[in-house]
Motif scaffolding. Structure first.
Motif, short mmCIF file in Angstrom:
data_model
loop_
_atom_site.label_atom_id
_atom_site.label_comp_id
_atom_site.label_asym_id
_atom_site.label_seq_id
_atom_site.Cartn_x
_atom_site.Cartn_y
_atom_site.Cartn_z
N ILE A 81 0.84 -1.20 0.00
CA ILE A 81 0.00 0.00 0.00
C ILE A 81 0.88 1.25 0.00
O ILE A 81 0.66 2.19 -0.79
CB ILE A 81 -0.94 0.00 1.22
N ALA A 82 1.87 1.29 0.90
CA ALA A 82 2.77 2.44 0.97
C ALA A 82 3.49 2.65 -0.36
O ALA A 82 3.63 3.79 -0.83
CB ALA A 82 3.78 2.25 2.10
N LEU A 83 3.93 1.56 -0.97
CA LEU A 83 4.67 1.66 -2.22
C LEU A 83 3.78 2.14 -3.36
O LEU A 83 4.18 3.01 -4.15
CB LEU A 83 5.25 0.29 -2.57
N ARG A 84 2.56 1.63 -3.45
CA ARG A 84 1.63 2.07 -4.48
C ARG A 84 1.34 3.56 -4.34
O ARG A 84 1.33 4.31 -5.32
CB ARG A 84 0.34 1.27 -4.38
N CYS A 85 1.12 4.01 -3.10
CA CYS A 85 0.81 5.42 -2.87
C CYS A 85 2.00 6.32 -3.23
O CYS A 85 1.85 7.33 -3.93
CB CYS A 85 0.42 5.64 -1.41
N ALA A 86 3.18 5.96 -2.74
CA ALA A 86 4.35 6.81 -2.96
C ALA A 86 4.75 6.87 -4.43
O ALA A 86 5.11 7.93 -4.94
CB ALA A 86 5.51 6.32 -2.10
N THR A 87 4.70 5.74 -5.13
CA THR A 87 5.08 5.75 -6.54
C THR A 87 4.06 6.48 -7.41
O THR A 87 4.41 7.00 -8.46
CB THR A 87 5.27 4.31 -7.07
N ARG A 122 17.09 -3.76 -3.95
CA ARG A 122 16.34 -4.01 -5.19
C ARG A 122 15.23 -2.97 -5.32
O ARG A 122 14.73 -2.43 -4.34
CB ARG A 122 15.74 -5.41 -5.19
N LEU A 123 14.85 -2.68 -6.56
CA LEU A 123 13.73 -1.79 -6.84
C LEU A 123 12.84 -2.45 -7.88
O LEU A 123 13.33 -2.98 -8.87
CB LEU A 123 14.20 -0.44 -7.37
N SER A 124 11.55 -2.38 -7.68
CA SER A 124 10.62 -2.85 -8.70
C SER A 124 10.67 -1.89 -9.88
O SER A 124 11.16 -0.75 -9.77
CB SER A 124 9.20 -2.89 -8.14
N GLU A 125 10.17 -2.33 -11.01
CA GLU A 125 10.16 -1.48 -12.20
C GLU A 125 9.34 -0.22 -11.96
O GLU A 125 9.74 0.88 -12.40
CB GLU A 125 9.59 -2.27 -13.39
N ARG A 126 8.23 -0.33 -11.27
CA ARG A 126 7.40 0.84 -10.99
C ARG A 126 8.15 1.85 -10.12
O ARG A 126 8.11 3.05 -10.38
CB ARG A 126 6.11 0.38 -10.29
N SER A 127 8.85 1.36 -9.11
CA SER A 127 9.63 2.26 -8.25
C SER A 127 10.76 2.90 -9.02
O SER A 127 11.04 4.10 -8.86
CB SER A 127 10.18 1.48 -7.05
N ARG A 128 11.42 2.12 -9.86
CA ARG A 128 12.54 2.66 -10.64
C ARG A 128 12.07 3.79 -11.56
O ARG A 128 12.73 4.84 -11.66
CB ARG A 128 13.17 1.53 -11.46
N ARG A 129 10.93 3.60 -12.19
CA ARG A 129 10.42 4.64 -13.08
C ARG A 129 10.07 5.90 -12.30
O ARG A 129 10.34 7.02 -12.75
CB ARG A 129 9.19 4.14 -13.84
N ALA A 130 9.44 5.73 -11.14
CA ALA A 130 9.07 6.89 -10.34
C ALA A 130 10.30 7.66 -9.87
O ALA A 130 10.34 8.89 -9.91
CB ALA A 130 8.24 6.45 -9.14
N MET A 131 11.33 6.94 -9.43
CA MET A 131 12.54 7.59 -8.95
C MET A 131 13.29 8.30 -10.08
O MET A 131 13.90 9.36 -9.87
CB MET A 131 13.45 6.56 -8.29
N GLU A 132 13.23 7.75 -11.27
CA GLU A 132 13.89 8.39 -12.41
C GLU A 132 13.26 9.73 -12.78
O GLU A 132 13.90 10.58 -13.41
CB GLU A 132 13.85 7.45 -13.62
N GLU A 133 12.00 9.94 -12.38
CA GLU A 133 11.32 11.21 -12.65
C GLU A 133 11.90 12.35 -11.82
O GLU A 133 11.79 13.51 -12.18
CB GLU A 133 9.82 11.08 -12.36
N VAL A 134 12.52 12.00 -10.68
CA VAL A 134 13.03 13.03 -9.75
C VAL A 134 14.44 12.64 -9.31
O VAL A 134 14.68 12.28 -8.15
CB VAL A 134 12.10 13.19 -8.54
N PRO A 135 15.42 12.72 -10.20
CA PRO A 135 16.76 12.20 -9.90
C PRO A 135 17.43 12.86 -8.70
O PRO A 135 18.13 12.19 -7.93
CB PRO A 135 17.54 12.47 -11.19
N HIS A 136 17.24 14.16 -8.51
CA HIS A 136 17.88 14.84 -7.38
C HIS A 136 17.31 14.33 -6.06
O HIS A 136 18.07 13.98 -5.14
CB HIS A 136 17.68 16.36 -7.49
N ALA A 137 16.00 14.28 -5.95
CA ALA A 137 15.38 13.77 -4.73
C ALA A 137 15.72 12.30 -4.52
O ALA A 137 15.92 11.86 -3.37
CB ALA A 137 13.86 13.95 -4.80
N ALA A 138 15.82 11.52 -5.59
CA ALA A 138 16.15 10.11 -5.48
C ALA A 138 17.54 9.91 -4.90
O ALA A 138 17.75 9.05 -4.03
CB ALA A 138 16.03 9.44 -6.85
N GLU A 139 18.49 10.70 -5.35
CA GLU A 139 19.85 10.59 -4.83
C GLU A 139 19.91 10.99 -3.37
O GLU A 139 20.58 10.34 -2.55
CB GLU A 139 20.80 11.45 -5.67
N GLN A 140 19.22 12.05 -3.01
CA GLN A 140 19.16 12.45 -1.60
C GLN A 140 18.53 11.36 -0.75
O GLN A 140 18.99 11.07 0.37
CB GLN A 140 18.35 13.74 -1.46
#
Length: 213
Positions: A81-87, A122-140
């Motif tokens: 649930i948390a992952l679906r909401c955050a992504t 590990r990251l699911s494909e959905r999480s990876r795509r979401a993180m790629e949208e915000v590279p600066h925040a993802a690195e932080q």
């Protein structure tokens, strides 16, 4: 039949929120925290109900029966649930909310990996795509997450509910054409994911039916 509206209601004559209507249909005592639904899924339903406009809220009614019976204490459900909401929220959220949502994604992925006995990171494909949208925040978020390790109790009590809250607020305040539609889609998809996970567990846990002779 009670009409969906914001907030808690003393009785059906005064209206109902999403989960109060669920308690009514499930035959439980009138409550917005009925036993028929997983607590975190119920929390998401209440937040979507309360943050959706009056005209759009009526479109949520058909989802109420589908949330009844989705209960259990498997921490994987909280993590999903948390992952679906955050992504869902991360790609549309304002910059000031992106770090917290990215951290929520990493925490949920870490918890799922731990519960599944999989290697961390590990990251699911959905999480990876979401993180790629915000590279600066993802690195932080990755730097922050390397310095923090959350317990299962802390995840269930704090991290997962915070992810749901952050996601809904992030969507409501996002500069997108129809936040109500995205909230509705989020709830629909989360219910479907919980249904698949919980029903599978229930089927697996059920004792085998003896063969007839």
């Amino acid at each position: 039949m009670p009409v969906l509206s914001r907030g808690r209601h003393r009785n059906p004559k005064r209206g109902a929120c999403f989960m109060e209507l669920a308690s009514y249909l499930a035959g439980e005592r009138w409550s917005d925290h009925p036993a028929c639904t997983h607590p975190l899924l119920a929390a998401l339903a209440r937040l979507v109900n309360d943050n959706t406009g009056d005209e759009s809220r009526a479109k949520l009614v058909h989802l109420v029966p589908s949330i009844i019976g989705l209960a259990g204490d498997d921490l994987r459900v909280d993590a999903r649930i948390a992952l679906r909401c955050a992504t869902t929220a991360l790609p549309v959220a304002a910059a000031e909310r992106q770090l917290a949502l990215a951290v929520s994604i990493l925490a949920a992925e870490e918890m799922l990996a731990r519960l599944d006995g999989a290697p961390p990171g590990r990251l699911s494909e959905r999480s990876r795509r979401a993180m790629e949208e915000v590279p600066h925040a993802a690195e932080q978020a990755r730097r922050f997450s390397r310095a923090a390790r959350i317990t299962e109790k802390g995840f269930r009590r704090y991290a997962a509910p915070n992810a749901v809250q952050l996601a809904v607020v992030g969507i409501v305040q996002a500069c997108i054409p129809d936040p109500d539609a995205l909230l509705r889609t989020l709830l629909e998809e989360t219910i479907a994911e919980c249904d698949a996970l919980i029903r599978t567990e229930q089927t697996t846990a059920a004792p085998a039916t003896p063969a007839s002779v």
